[in-house]
Enzyme design. Structure first.
Site, PDB file in Angstrom:
ATOM      1  N   ASP A 266       0.842  -1.204   0.000  1.00 12.37           N
ATOM      2  CA  ASP A 266       0.000   0.000   0.000  1.00 12.37           C
ATOM      3  C   ASP A 266       0.879   1.258   0.000  1.00 12.37           C
ATOM      4  O   ASP A 266       2.091   1.173  -0.241  1.00 12.37           O
ATOM      5  CB  ASP A 266      -0.939  -0.073   1.216  1.00 12.37           C
ATOM      6  CG  ASP A 266      -2.300   0.516   0.914  1.00 12.37           C
ATOM      7  OD1 ASP A 266      -2.338   1.582   0.269  1.00 12.37           O
ATOM      8  OD2 ASP A 266      -3.308  -0.073   1.318  1.00 12.37           O
ATOM      9  N   GLY A 309      -2.912   4.857  -8.320  1.00  6.97           N
ATOM     10  CA  GLY A 309      -2.683   5.437  -9.647  1.00  6.97           C
ATOM     11  C   GLY A 309      -1.744   6.629  -9.662  1.00  6.97           C
ATOM     12  O   GLY A 309      -1.530   7.237 -10.714  1.00  6.97           O
ATOM     13  N   ASP A 330     -10.148   3.586  -3.556  1.00  2.00           N
ATOM     14  CA  ASP A 330     -10.926   2.401  -3.183  1.00  2.00           C
ATOM     15  C   ASP A 330     -12.320   2.466  -3.791  1.00  2.00           C
ATOM     16  O   ASP A 330     -12.974   3.503  -3.748  1.00  2.00           O
ATOM     17  CB  ASP A 330     -11.050   2.313  -1.660  1.00  2.00           C
ATOM     18  CG  ASP A 330      -9.703   2.046  -1.006  1.00  2.00           C
ATOM     19  OD1 ASP A 330      -8.682   2.072  -1.719  1.00  2.00           O
ATOM     20  OD2 ASP A 330      -9.693   1.812   0.209  1.00  2.00           O
TER      21      ASP A 330
HETATM   22  C1  GLA Z   1      -6.284   0.961   1.410  1.00  2.00           C
HETATM   23  C2  GLA Z   1      -6.401   0.021   0.218  1.00  2.00           C
HETATM   24  C3  GLA Z   1      -7.484  -1.013   0.499  1.00  2.00           C
HETATM   25  C4  GLA Z   1      -7.152  -1.766   1.767  1.00  2.00           C
HETATM   26  C5  GLA Z   1      -6.970  -0.794   2.911  1.00  2.00           C
HETATM   27  C6  GLA Z   1      -6.457  -1.491   4.166  1.00  2.00           C
HETATM   28  O1  GLA Z   1      -7.417   1.733   1.580  1.00  2.00           O
HETATM   29  O2  GLA Z   1      -6.682   0.726  -0.946  1.00  2.00           O
HETATM   30  O3  GLA Z   1      -7.600  -1.900  -0.597  1.00  2.00           O
HETATM   31  O4  GLA Z   1      -5.989  -2.497   1.568  1.00  2.00           O
HETATM   32  O5  GLA Z   1      -6.034   0.215   2.596  1.00  2.00           O
HETATM   33  O6  GLA Z   1      -6.328  -0.606   5.245  1.00  2.00           O
END
Ligand code: GLA
Length: 517
Positions: A266, A309, A330
């Site tokens: 992430d 992105g 998300d």
């Molecule tokens: C971000 C990611 C999600 C998930 C959360 C976990 O928001 O984009 O897909 O992995 O973190 O905290």
């Protein structure tokens, strides 16, 4: 020649109150009901004779552990044989799991055969031992949208069990992936998730709910499935749990030693490390570093970039040894966004290729938890027609097919959306193309994708609130002359046309076809 021959292709799909039929009552040998509580089931039930599914090509690195479970539908027991296995690999004829090590780089063409009391199937399968992994989009499950910070080892094992028992693995789903919140956090409302972040040697400590990481991946691997894990390059993850900052190599080696096959990396909290530096190099830095570490491991690990992105990741994700990358934020719970997210994602289609996939986020259908509240799973408030459109788009875009609903509540309707092997063939096509878009009007568009066998997969999408008639002229997709048309959801041939195809497309839904000579 009769060209508009699909006038009666009206998909009568109604959104209505849903009482779900548990998957346990829906087995391969039963006849699929046409509808469940008003939601039309389009995917025909699997036939009793074997049908080998999954990718036609599979990438691995020479000298690393290899394992692959042949996805195959049909009445069990099925026995498998494989011709052309390279030295170092062996097949378990009962489970269809191939294990071992491919010692030497090269392309190995295998002939897989599956047989049961009702019949047999065979297909060619290429193992390409070299630098590249994920030659087709990764398929699997991720816990995030179902369990958030409630995830436990037990839930992960249950997801693996259901991936097998539901038949998902038999159409190609393979990865069982933990997302955030498996580590300790400095603070959390569940005290069992709070504790020291690392031990004296600096190793990350899984929280109370993950007592045995190696035991968990062994459990997943024993079923022929693969295991995924998550971390962030920052000091903390998005959920506020231990991050990997300044422990990159140590964590990657730990994940490999535990037996993980997939890493989602992430961005959260790395922003404060990158500071004001918004240069391309700053965006790339943590991924370039982790990409080269993963490549140096003696284990194949698919690398999933999750940085929404930034810096046009689709242009450089492959260069930093990533295999797939999120192209947007998300998807959350605002699932009416799927058409916009897909249209945006498909703008980057030129960058989609074997081993390098644009990822518009997970498939969230069935029982999922409200993302803004990190809620417990409830039934996704998405009209059935839109669920078919969602899956069709993700297949046409060659997006990673990662389901993120509650596996313990999988129902027959959701399984029928997730597990249509003819749709999945579009997703797993070895050319790796992402579909091209033809906008027809504000509320409808066509997405089409050239396939390795010369055919074209095509979806007619209607975003509007009423059913409409849609037409695609052959000239619009650069073909001419007689072509066969097959309805992919229903797995039925519709006829032959030399000019165009027309169909009534349901409100917020799709008609998904394959056009071939
Ligand atoms: C971000 C990611 C999600 C998930 C959360 C976990 O928001 O984009 O897909 O992995 O973190 O905290």
């Amino acid at each position: 020649m009769k060209t508009a021959y699909c006038q009666n292709l009206l998909l009568k799909i109604f959104a209505c109150a849903i009482i779900l039929v548990p998957f346990a009552s829906f087995s391969a040998s039963e006849k699929t009901p046409n509808s469940i509580d008003g939601k039309e089931i389009l995917t025909p039930a699997p036939k009793p004779q074997p049908r080998i599914n999954g990718p036609l090509v599979y990438g691995c690195r020479p000298g690393h552990p290899f394992f692959y479970r042949i996805p195959c539908q049909g009445e069990k027991p099925i026995s498998f044989t494989v011709k052309g296995l390279p030295k170092g690999l062996k097949l378990d004829p009962v489970t269809g799991i191939i294990t071992g090590t491919v010692p030497t780089a090269g392309t190995y063409t295998l002939q897989i055969k599956a047989k049961n009391q009702k019949g047999k199937d065979s297909r060619e399968f290429k193992i390409i031992a070299g630098e590249k992994l994920a030659l087709t989009p990764p398929m699997g499950w991720n816990h995030w949208y179902a369990h958030y910070d409630r995830i436990t080892d037990k839930m992960m094992r249950e997801a693996a069990d259901v991936m097998i028992s539901s038949g998902m693995a038999d159409v190609g789903y393979q990865y069982v992936n933990i997302d955030d919140c498996w580590m300790n956090a400095p603070k959390h409302n569940d005290p069992k998730r709070v504790g020291p972040l690392r031990d004296e040697q600096g190793n990350m400590i899984p929280n109370y709910y993950f007592p045995n990481m190696k035991g968990l991946t062994d459990y997943i691997h024993d079923k022929g499935l693969k295991a995924g894990i998550y971390t962030s390059p920052g000091t903390l993850t998005c959920g506020g749990f231990a991050g990997t900052w300044q422990h990159e190599e140590q964590d990657a080696r730990q994940f490999a030693a535990w037996g993980f096959d997939f890493l989602k990396y992430d961005w959260c909290s790395y922003g404060s490390i990158a500071g004001k530096d918004k240069s391309l190099e700053a965006y790339q830095k943590p991924y370039r570093q982790m990409g080269s570490i993963l490549k140096s491991l003696d284990r194949d690990m698919v690398f999933n970039l999750c940085q929404y992105g930034m810096g046009d990741v689709w242009k450089w994700g492959g260069e930093v040894d990533g295999h797939c990358w999120r192209t947007s934020g998300d998807l959350g719970f605002e699932l009416d966004k799927i058409f916009d997210v897909a249209l945006k994602n498909s703008e980057y289609r030129a960058y989609s290729k074997p081993g390098e996939w644009n990822d518009p986020d997970y498939i969230q259908i069935g029982w999922i938890g409200n993302a803004s509240k990190m809620g417990v799973p409830e039934l996704a408030p998405m009209p059935p027609a839109m669920q078919y459109a969602y899956m069709s788009l993700w297949c046409l875009m060659a997006a990673p097919l990662i389901y993120s609903g509650d596996m313990s509540k999988l129902d027959a309707f959701t399984l029928n959306v997730l597990c249509n092997p003819e749709l999945i063939e579009v997703n797993q096509d070895p050319l790796g193309k992402c579909g091209n878009v033809i906008k027809q009007a504000d509320n409808n568009f066509i997405m089409y994708k050239n396939m390795a066998d010369g055919s074209i997969a095509l979806g007619l999408f209607n975003r509007g609130k009423t059913d409409i008639e849609m037409t695609i002229d052959w000239s619009g997709i650069n073909i001419s002359g007689k072509h066969k048309v097959r309805d992919l959801w229903r797995q039925t041939d519709l006829g032959i046309s030399d000019l165009k195809f027309s169909a009534s497309v349901p409100a917020q839904g799709v008609v998904m076809i394959k056009i071939s000579k």
